[in-house]
Motif scaffolding. Structure first.
Motif, PDB file in Angstrom:
ATOM      1  N   PHE A  82       0.786  -1.343   0.140  1.00 24.49           N
ATOM      2  CA  PHE A  82      -0.008  -0.045   0.052  1.00 24.49           C
ATOM      3  C   PHE A  82       0.886   1.261  -0.030  1.00 24.49           C
ATOM      4  O   PHE A  82       1.467   1.337   0.949  1.00 24.49           O
ATOM      5  CB  PHE A  82      -0.931  -0.077   1.222  1.00 24.49           C
ATOM      6  N   LEU A  83       0.794   2.023  -1.077  1.00 21.82           N
ATOM      7  CA  LEU A  83       1.717   3.096  -1.102  1.00 21.82           C
ATOM      8  C   LEU A  83       0.762   4.318  -0.924  1.00 21.82           C
ATOM      9  O   LEU A  83      -0.215   4.392  -1.669  1.00 21.82           O
ATOM     10  CB  LEU A  83       2.354   3.231  -2.338  1.00 21.82           C
ATOM     11  N   VAL A  84       0.935   5.222   0.253  1.00 22.46           N
ATOM     12  CA  VAL A  84       0.169   6.290   0.329  1.00 22.46           C
ATOM     13  C   VAL A  84       0.721   7.661  -0.156  1.00 22.46           C
ATOM     14  O   VAL A  84       1.758   7.996   0.397  1.00 22.46           O
ATOM     15  CB  VAL A  84      -0.196   6.264   1.855  1.00 22.46           C
ATOM     16  N   ASP A  85       0.159   8.123  -1.175  1.00 21.77           N
ATOM     17  CA  ASP A  85       0.675   9.352  -1.740  1.00 21.77           C
ATOM     18  C   ASP A  85       0.181  10.324  -0.588  1.00 21.77           C
ATOM     19  O   ASP A  85      -1.072  10.808  -0.647  1.00 21.77           O
ATOM     20  CB  ASP A  85      -0.007   9.465  -3.050  1.00 21.77           C
ATOM     21  N   ASP A  86       1.146  11.061   0.066  1.00 23.53           N
ATOM     22  CA  ASP A  86       0.990  12.076   0.905  1.00 23.53           C
ATOM     23  C   ASP A  86       0.912  13.497   0.360  1.00 23.53           C
ATOM     24  O   ASP A  86       2.073  14.472   0.449  1.00 23.53           O
ATOM     25  CB  ASP A  86       2.056  12.044   2.297  1.00 23.53           C
ATOM     26  N   GLY A  87      -0.005  13.945  -0.660  1.00 23.86           N
ATOM     27  CA  GLY A  87       0.109  15.259  -1.044  1.00 23.86           C
ATOM     28  C   GLY A  87       1.171  15.530  -2.148  1.00 23.86           C
ATOM     29  O   GLY A  87       1.628  16.764  -2.245  1.00 23.86           O
ATOM     30  N   SER A  88       1.764  14.661  -2.759  1.00 26.43           N
ATOM     31  CA  SER A  88       2.752  14.789  -3.772  1.00 26.43           C
ATOM     32  C   SER A  88       2.513  15.744  -4.838  1.00 26.43           C
ATOM     33  O   SER A  88       1.233  15.782  -5.408  1.00 26.43           O
ATOM     34  CB  SER A  88       3.182  13.447  -4.388  1.00 26.43           C
ATOM     35  N   ARG A  89       3.357  16.534  -5.223  1.00 28.18           N
ATOM     36  CA  ARG A  89       3.216  17.247  -6.308  1.00 28.18           C
ATOM     37  C   ARG A  89       3.943  17.097  -7.825  1.00 28.18           C
ATOM     38  O   ARG A  89       4.092  17.919  -8.470  1.00 28.18           O
ATOM     39  CB  ARG A  89       3.582  18.662  -6.029  1.00 28.18           C
ATOM     40  N   ASP A  90       4.506  15.865  -7.792  1.00 23.25           N
ATOM     41  CA  ASP A  90       5.653  15.288  -8.535  1.00 23.25           C
ATOM     42  C   ASP A  90       4.961  14.039  -9.313  1.00 23.25           C
ATOM     43  O   ASP A  90       5.688  13.501 -10.193  1.00 23.25           O
ATOM     44  CB  ASP A  90       6.959  15.206  -8.158  1.00 23.25           C
ATOM     45  N   GLY A  91       3.614  13.889  -9.149  1.00 21.32           N
ATOM     46  CA  GLY A  91       3.367  12.631  -9.939  1.00 21.32           C
ATOM     47  C   GLY A  91       3.652  11.271  -9.220  1.00 21.32           C
ATOM     48  O   GLY A  91       3.874  10.256  -9.864  1.00 21.32           O
ATOM     49  N   THR A  92       4.024  11.172  -8.069  1.00 16.88           N
ATOM     50  CA  THR A  92       4.326  10.245  -7.021  1.00 16.88           C
ATOM     51  C   THR A  92       3.578   9.123  -7.292  1.00 16.88           C
ATOM     52  O   THR A  92       3.883   7.922  -7.687  1.00 16.88           O
ATOM     53  CB  THR A  92       4.730  10.374  -5.575  1.00 16.88           C
ATOM     54  N   GLY A  93       2.104   9.380  -7.267  1.00 18.25           N
ATOM     55  CA  GLY A  93       1.273   8.327  -7.383  1.00 18.25           C
ATOM     56  C   GLY A  93       1.286   7.613  -8.564  1.00 18.25           C
ATOM     57  O   GLY A  93       1.023   6.281  -8.896  1.00 18.25           O
ATOM     58  N   ASP A  94       1.126   8.388  -9.815  1.00 20.76           N
ATOM     59  CA  ASP A  94       1.097   7.993 -11.103  1.00 20.76           C
ATOM     60  C   ASP A  94       2.485   7.135 -11.465  1.00 20.76           C
ATOM     61  O   ASP A  94       2.219   6.068 -12.099  1.00 20.76           O
ATOM     62  CB  ASP A  94       1.184   9.087 -12.080  1.00 20.76           C
ATOM     63  N   VAL A  95       3.534   7.490 -11.118  1.00 23.31           N
ATOM     64  CA  VAL A  95       4.861   6.700 -11.101  1.00 23.31           C
ATOM     65  C   VAL A  95       4.655   5.378 -10.542  1.00 23.31           C
ATOM     66  O   VAL A  95       5.414   4.369 -11.127  1.00 23.31           O
ATOM     67  CB  VAL A  95       5.871   7.573 -10.599  1.00 23.31           C
ATOM     68  N   ALA A  96       4.030   5.212  -9.444  1.00 16.94           N
ATOM     69  CA  ALA A  96       3.993   3.889  -8.674  1.00 16.94           C
ATOM     70  C   ALA A  96       3.299   3.205  -9.381  1.00 16.94           C
ATOM     71  O   ALA A  96       3.470   1.935  -9.504  1.00 16.94           O
ATOM     72  CB  ALA A  96       3.417   4.158  -7.298  1.00 16.94           C
ATOM     73  N   ARG A  97       1.980   3.493  -9.854  1.00 18.82           N
ATOM     74  CA  ARG A  97       1.140   2.699 -10.787  1.00 18.82           C
ATOM     75  C   ARG A  97       1.684   2.319 -11.829  1.00 18.82           C
ATOM     76  O   ARG A  97       1.462   1.101 -12.337  1.00 18.82           O
ATOM     77  CB  ARG A  97      -0.068   3.499 -11.278  1.00 18.82           C
ATOM     78  N   ALA A  98       2.431   2.955 -12.576  1.00 16.83           N
ATOM     79  CA  ALA A  98       3.120   2.736 -13.883  1.00 16.83           C
ATOM     80  C   ALA A  98       4.306   1.739 -13.594  1.00 16.83           C
ATOM     81  O   ALA A  98       4.352   0.635 -14.429  1.00 16.83           O
ATOM     82  CB  ALA A  98       3.894   3.812 -14.454  1.00 16.83           C
ATOM     83  N   LEU A  99       4.843   1.731 -12.503  1.00 21.78           N
ATOM     84  CA  LEU A  99       6.081   0.728 -12.113  1.00 21.78           C
ATOM     85  C   LEU A  99       5.139  -0.819 -11.718  1.00 21.78           C
ATOM     86  O   LEU A  99       6.060  -1.755 -11.910  1.00 21.78           O
ATOM     87  CB  LEU A  99       6.676   1.231 -10.674  1.00 21.78           C
ATOM     88  N   ALA A 100       4.137  -0.664 -11.265  1.00 17.37           N
ATOM     89  CA  ALA A 100       3.527  -1.797 -10.889  1.00 17.37           C
ATOM     90  C   ALA A 100       3.002  -2.574 -12.079  1.00 17.37           C
ATOM     91  O   ALA A 100       2.971  -3.819 -12.197  1.00 17.37           O
ATOM     92  CB  ALA A 100       2.228  -1.548  -9.783  1.00 17.37           C
ATOM     93  N   ARG A 101       2.372  -1.795 -13.063  1.00 21.66           N
ATOM     94  CA  ARG A 101       2.104  -2.260 -14.340  1.00 21.66           C
ATOM     95  C   ARG A 101       3.375  -2.901 -14.981  1.00 21.66           C
ATOM     96  O   ARG A 101       3.148  -3.991 -15.880  1.00 21.66           O
ATOM     97  CB  ARG A 101       1.609  -1.417 -15.194  1.00 21.66           C
ATOM     98  N   ARG A 102       4.668  -2.240 -15.053  1.00 19.87           N
ATOM     99  CA  ARG A 102       5.752  -2.783 -15.723  1.00 19.87           C
ATOM    100  C   ARG A 102       6.244  -3.891 -15.112  1.00 19.87           C
ATOM    101  O   ARG A 102       6.750  -4.904 -15.899  1.00 19.87           O
ATOM    102  CB  ARG A 102       6.618  -1.475 -15.678  1.00 19.87           C
ATOM    103  N   HIS A 103       6.306  -3.833 -13.707  1.00 13.48           N
ATOM    104  CA  HIS A 103       7.141  -5.126 -12.975  1.00 13.48           C
ATOM    105  C   HIS A 103       6.328  -6.040 -12.408  1.00 13.48           C
ATOM    106  O   HIS A 103       6.591  -7.249 -12.329  1.00 13.48           O
ATOM    107  CB  HIS A 103       7.736  -4.433 -11.696  1.00 13.48           C
ATOM    108  N   GLY A 104       4.927  -5.927 -12.123  1.00 13.17           N
ATOM    109  CA  GLY A 104       4.169  -6.831 -11.626  1.00 13.17           C
ATOM    110  C   GLY A 104       4.429  -7.145 -10.259  1.00 13.17           C
ATOM    111  O   GLY A 104       5.068  -6.456  -9.529  1.00 13.17           O
ATOM    112  N   GLY A 105       4.253  -8.442  -9.672  1.00 17.14           N
ATOM    113  CA  GLY A 105       4.719  -8.910  -8.401  1.00 17.14           C
ATOM    114  C   GLY A 105       3.429  -8.748  -7.358  1.00 17.14           C
ATOM    115  O   GLY A 105       2.432  -8.911  -7.830  1.00 17.14           O
TER     116      GLY A 105
END
Length: 397
Positions: A82-105
């Motif tokens: 569970f990655l909790v995006d604490d009000g990021s302004r740099d697209g942290t949540g989007d980067v995390a989702r993209a990494l999950a799609r790319r790497h799986g696991g």
């Protein structure tokens, strides 16, 4: 007569420094030893469910080097991240989702709790939200880990096995911090050395011992213990949240283990002195409970233990005072000798050991600067947020 009295006073101060180092060497939990690694680990017959909670604020730059290592955990039991995006302004949540799609696991959930209410630090508000999401899966353990921490594939398995075998309610590893730039080599190993001096790892692991600390980058925590200790609600204002968490665990009757990690690494760079200065000064005065008396005591203590030895040696040699020079040399030698194991742990050259007084002087200045920033109203500032004293928050409420 006055000169003789002056020299005599310096001799006594140098002797006190030697005595301090002999006490630290023998009576402070052997803090200087670096052989405290994960204890005995017997694989359990049934692997318990674990949820990994990662608070993240503006971490898009480091997530590609850390998050895939969590998703790739080779864990035999049920596990989720569970990655909790604490009000990021740099697209942290989007980067995390993209990494999950790319790497799986392991399955990844990305969510955001919104801005923290008054009286909460952003990280602990995010941790609270992550624990709330994790409860739906009824895990036995939570792995609280920072967004800049990369784990070896067997990290989670080893942590759980250690917790089960030793009956620990919390197992924490001090991640190996990055040491690549000249300033990182000078300052970072000393940071861990000073931490171990304040919180000797051997004492933390003893049942009934009062010493409590954890390394916030990697804490495996039994959920039942977290609920019994009201974590994180009971420590919601803590800037130094890892030590506060450990105290809450011990306050709830829990058993803690803390040691050095071999294969849990921080990927966050601190290439410049300015970066390291901010890392230390943002929370140093909070560590002293915003107390001018504790600040003064810390400055005097650092001076006596770390600055007096080289000064006494040089003074003794130039003034012809053999006792002063001998005391200074002996204290400096013990100091450097206790630092050698940490330098070896970080694979750094041993010639850095005699430079520890200079590094300690930098930490002294960082601590004083932390107090100055606090009284200027800047407090513990981190990623766009500034935290006031807990009593100030209570007054505002």
């Amino acid at each position: 007569m006055g000169k003789t009295a002056h020299v005599s006073a310096i001799v006594w101060i140098a002797a006190l420094s030697v005595a301090s180092w002999l006490w630290l060497l023998l009576c402070q939990g052997f803090f200087w030893r670096t052989d405290i690694r994960l204890p005995d680990r017997t694989p359990p017959r049934e692997w318990p469910s674990v949820c990994v909670v990662v608070p993240a604020r503006d971490e898009a730059a480091v997530l590609p080097a850390s998050l895939p290592s969590l998703l790739a955990q080779d864990y035999p039991g049920p596990a989720a991240v569970f990655l909790v995006d604490d009000g990021s302004r740099d697209g942290t949540g989007d980067v995390a989702r993209a990494l999950a799609r790319r790497h799986g696991g392991l399955p990844l959930t990305v969510d955001s709790p919104g801005e923290p209410p008054a009286g909460w630090t952003g990280k602990l508000w995010a941790v609270r939200h992550g624990i709330g999401l994790a409860r739906a899966r009824e895990p036995e353990y939570l792995l609280l880990t920072d967004a800049d921490i990369a784990h070896a594939p067997d990290s989670l398995r080893e942590l759980v096995a250690a917790a089960r075998t030793g009956g620990f309610d919390a197992v924490s590893q001090m991640a190996r911090l990055r040491v690549e730039s000249p300033w990182e080599r000078l300052v970072v190993p000393a940071f861990v050395y000073f931490f171990a001096q304040l919180y000797p790892f051997r004492r933390i692991g003893r049942r009934g011992a009062r010493t409590a600390a954890a390394a916030g980058g990697c804490v495996l925590l039994r959920l039942e213990t977290a609920e019994r200790g009201r974590i994180p609600d009971a420590i919601r204002q803590a800037v130094i949240d890892d030590v506060a968490l450990a105290r809450a665990v011990k306050g709830a009757g829990g058993h803690i283990w803390l040691g050095l990690a071999d294969r849990v690494d921080s990927v966050r760079p601190y290439p410049r002195l300015h970066d390291l200065w901010r890392m230390v000064s943002r929370s140093a005065y909070a560590q002293l409970r915003h107390s001018p008396a504790l600040l003064l005591g810390t400055v005097l203590g650092l001076a006596l233990v770390y600055l007096v030895p080289p000064f006494a040696l040089l003074f003794g040699l130039t003034a012809g005072s053999a006792p002063t020079a001998v005391c200074g040399a002996l204290a400096w030698l013990v100091m450097a000798g206790t630092y050698v194991p940490m330098l070896r742990h970080y694979r750094q050259p041993l010639w850095l050991a005699p430079l520890l007084p200079f590094t300690a002087f930098l930490y002294l200045l960082m601590t004083v600067d932390s107090a100055v920033q606090h009284y200027r109203g800047r407090g513990a500032a981190w990623k766009g947020r500034t935290y006031t004293r807990p009593d100030a928050v209570a007054d505002e409420g």
